[in-house]
Design an enzyme around this catalytic site. Structure first.
Site, mmCIF file in Angstrom:
data_model
loop_
_atom_site.group_PDB
_atom_site.id
_atom_site.type_symbol
_atom_site.label_atom_id
_atom_site.label_comp_id
_atom_site.label_asym_id
_atom_site.label_seq_id
_atom_site.Cartn_x
_atom_site.Cartn_y
_atom_site.Cartn_z
ATOM 1 N N ASP A 94 0.814 -1.215 0.000
ATOM 2 C CA ASP A 94 0.000 0.000 0.000
ATOM 3 C C ASP A 94 0.846 1.262 0.000
ATOM 4 O O ASP A 94 1.973 1.276 0.505
ATOM 5 C CB ASP A 94 -0.876 0.052 1.261
ATOM 6 N N HIS A 239 3.745 -2.159 3.343
ATOM 7 C CA HIS A 239 3.888 -0.840 2.718
ATOM 8 C C HIS A 239 5.312 -0.713 2.177
ATOM 9 O O HIS A 239 6.271 -0.951 2.924
ATOM 10 C CB HIS A 239 3.651 0.275 3.740
#
Length: 283
Positions: A94, A239
């Site tokens: 993400d 991430h």
């Protein structure tokens, strides 16, 4: 920042408008507790999606005809991954791309692993167009994580549309294709988010595993948390913008391969089903 798994809820409009920007694990926990006061949102698991797929569904192909492949048969034809028979897991990232994403792509290419990348528009897609182009060219699934990472469940429909549509357009300008998947920031969704997602042709994708890598730079800890939670048909949330994450990826891939997992993109995980716009997918 993403909330912990299991806290995906619909929160009354306006609840989050006065909350400060999330900057610590404590704030995330507080929001998770707040979320419990909302109404639950229906979700579909990968196994449920596969079970509901029409019989004889065509083999999965990714963007620009790229196959989601488990190899080739004797005739040289690509064979799609069958996650009913294969122990599959999806690796997702993400809030990128960022400065470390090219290094991550080098790792994934070496390991022959395809991942799903939920990209932020304003400060990421626009700043790293070459990386976005490389993501698509190397067979990864390019997906939408909004324009500015605002919690969509606190916005009206017009603002939700703007957050998603601007990122759709920015990605399409670079890759030639609009994403079909999106991940709402913090996993927060509601009826308005679902309606707008459906309108834009976007399915919503949540997760089953999070290392909370936004709260630590300890790569060994990120690896351990990920491996401790990993399971069949799982969706791993990481991430590629935090310093400890990319160094943890080789160990995660190596150990999960050792455990017999096959890495797939989210659409491959759902195959032979096709992601349905507006639907919320979560293991």
């Amino acid at each position: 920042m993403p909330a912990a798994p299991g806290t995906t809820t619909a929160i009354p409009k306006g609840t989050g408008r006065t909350l400060p920007r999330i900057a610590s694990t404590l704030a995330v926990i507080s929001l998770a507790a707040l979320a419990l006061t909302g109404c639950s949102v229906d979700t579909t698991s990968p196994s449920e999606a596969r079970a509901d797929a029409p019989k004889g569904a065509a083999a999965f192909t990714g963007g620009e005809g790229k196959p989601g492949s488990a190899g080739r048969n004797a005739g040289g034809t690509e064979v799609p991954v069958d996650c009913e028979k294969t122990k599959c897991i999806a690796l997702t990232f993400d809030a990128g791309p960022g400065k470390d994403t090219p290094e991550l792509l080098d790792i994934l290419k070496k390991e022959k692993v395809h991942a799903t990348f939920f990209l932020l528009g304003k400060d990421h897609v626009l700043k790293h167009p070459e990386t976005v182009r490389r993501l698509a060219a190397e067979g990864h699934e390019v997906a939408n994580h909004t324009w500015t990472h605002q919690r969509l469940d606190t916005l009206d429909k017009e603002a939700i549309h703007d957050e998603l549509a601007r990122t759709q357009d920015a990605i399409a300008e670079i890759t030639g294709e609009k994403p079909t998947l999106m991940r709402p920031p913090q996993g927060r969704t509601d009826e308005d988010v679902t309606a707008v997602s459906k309108e834009l042709g976007l399915s919503q994708v949540l997760w089953s595993t999070t290392a909370k890598d936004y709260a630590t730079t300890d790569s060994a800890l990120i690896e351990k948390r990920t491996l401790d939670q990993a399971g069949r048909d799982g969706i791993i949330l990481l991430h590629d913008i935090y310093d400890g994450t990319v160094p943890a990826v080789p160990g995660i891939i190596a150990e999960l391969k050792n455990r017999g997992y096959t890495f797939v993109t989210v659409p491959e995980l759902l195959h032979p089903a096709k992601p349905v716009p507006g639907t919320v997918y979560r293991p």
